[in-house]
Write a protein that holds these residues in place. Sequence first.
Motif, short mmCIF file in Angstrom:
data_model
loop_
_atom_site.label_atom_id
_atom_site.label_comp_id
_atom_site.label_asym_id
_atom_site.label_seq_id
_atom_site.Cartn_x
_atom_site.Cartn_y
_atom_site.Cartn_z
N LEU A 93 76.46 -49.42 -2.30
CA LEU A 93 77.10 -49.87 -3.54
C LEU A 93 76.67 -48.99 -4.72
N ALA A 94 75.38 -48.65 -4.79
CA ALA A 94 74.91 -47.79 -5.88
C ALA A 94 75.56 -46.41 -5.81
N ASN A 95 75.74 -45.90 -4.59
CA ASN A 95 76.37 -44.59 -4.44
C ASN A 95 77.84 -44.62 -4.80
N VAL A 96 78.55 -45.63 -4.33
CA VAL A 96 79.98 -45.75 -4.63
C VAL A 96 80.20 -45.94 -6.13
N CYS A 97 79.28 -46.66 -6.77
CA CYS A 97 79.35 -46.88 -8.21
C CYS A 97 79.47 -45.56 -8.95
N GLU A 98 78.61 -44.61 -8.62
CA GLU A 98 78.64 -43.32 -9.31
C GLU A 98 79.93 -42.56 -9.00
N GLN A 99 80.40 -42.65 -7.76
CA GLN A 99 81.64 -41.96 -7.38
C GLN A 99 82.83 -42.48 -8.19
N VAL A 100 82.91 -43.80 -8.35
CA VAL A 100 84.00 -44.41 -9.11
C VAL A 100 83.95 -43.95 -10.57
N LEU A 101 82.76 -43.93 -11.14
CA LEU A 101 82.63 -43.51 -12.54
C LEU A 101 83.04 -42.06 -12.72
N ARG A 102 82.62 -41.21 -11.80
CA ARG A 102 82.98 -39.80 -11.89
C ARG A 102 84.50 -39.61 -11.84
N GLU A 103 85.16 -40.41 -11.02
CA GLU A 103 86.62 -40.25 -10.85
C GLU A 103 87.43 -40.90 -11.96
N HIS A 104 86.96 -42.03 -12.49
CA HIS A 104 87.83 -42.86 -13.31
C HIS A 104 87.32 -43.17 -14.72
N ALA A 105 86.08 -42.78 -15.06
CA ALA A 105 85.52 -43.19 -16.36
C ALA A 105 86.33 -42.66 -17.54
N VAL A 106 86.71 -41.41 -17.49
CA VAL A 106 87.44 -40.83 -18.63
C VAL A 106 88.78 -41.55 -18.84
N ASP A 107 89.49 -41.81 -17.74
CA ASP A 107 90.78 -42.51 -17.85
C ASP A 107 90.58 -43.94 -18.34
#
Length: 363
Positions: free
Chosen positions: A202-216
């Motif tokens: 979960l901690a790893n996926v959390c960072e992946q999601v942020l990298r992909e979608h945070a700016v949008d």
Amino acid sequence: MSNTMRILGAPNLYLQGPGAIERIADIVANLGKCALLVADPTVERMLTPQLTKLLTSVGVAFASAPLVGEVTPANVARLAGDHRADVVIAAGGGKGIDAGKAVSRAMSARLVTLPTAASNDGPTSRIFIFYDDDHKLLSAERVPRNPDAVIVDTQILAGAPRHLLVSGIGDALVKRYEAAQCVGAGRPNMFGGRATLAAVSLANVCEQVLREHAVDALAVAGSGKPDESFEKVIEACILLAGLGFEGSGLSIAHAMTRGLSALPATAEALHGRQVAYALLVQFVLENRSAAFMADQFAFYAAVGLPTSLAELGLPKPSADDLRTISSLTHKAPHTRNFERPLSEDELTEAMLQLEQMRQHSAG
């Protein structure tokens, strides 16, 4: 670590989406007959009319209690002494959620969290923070169990100011790297056990999601109109980060809040901004490559996270300032959750190295 038991804790129910608050009546009615809203005065005024209507329609007695000032033991004792409830609804950002948790513990009441801003990952966890009247961190505390329900109304969250989501992204971003240090050092998670594969994932996926979608997601923050990227980032900031940190453990990035909250200039910075800066210090201590650091700096710039003490409110840190931060960080329990023992001097040197990196990259 002698303890080989793997432990994962989580809220009983997590509900996320536009209009999720409309489901609160049935959820609370299954937990008790008398509910108390705990929030800061602004959030209390915002939610009380709607919650009054929803809860009284199912026969739940409802009252509200605004928190004025900090989440101090005295303020919590006063709120708990002035009211009676078997369910506490903890609403708001970090302060409101922490206050509600503390009051629920003092009352031995069930707990429902209702975030109105995704500024941190507190809504799913047992942990809350006591401060003094000057917002200096006193202690990390726990309620007996994770919340009975977490209700995340993304329409409300999409109406919150953009800078609060930036803070939430900062708080969530650090979890992958703190989890790796805590697990790698063989240290216990927030339940006193080993991390499960689920928590680390979960901690790893959390960072992946942020990298992909945070700016949008930040592009629609404040609009009141959540889209798919916003939904994903909210889940990362609240659910993935919350379960990830509690089930995996914390390290330097969170340890540094002890020092950063002790200086008036940096104490005013939101928690997520503090830990995001501190993660960069952790990276320096990990001897990360120049390319890795450049990538981090670029992402921080894209979402508006601080990369220096100046951006946290301390433009010219003195030697005494750095010593204060390092000394209190060194005393924090999470500092032991690292690949090697650290000295105060190493913490100070890492902050100085980070400042030099930023000056070099800016130049």
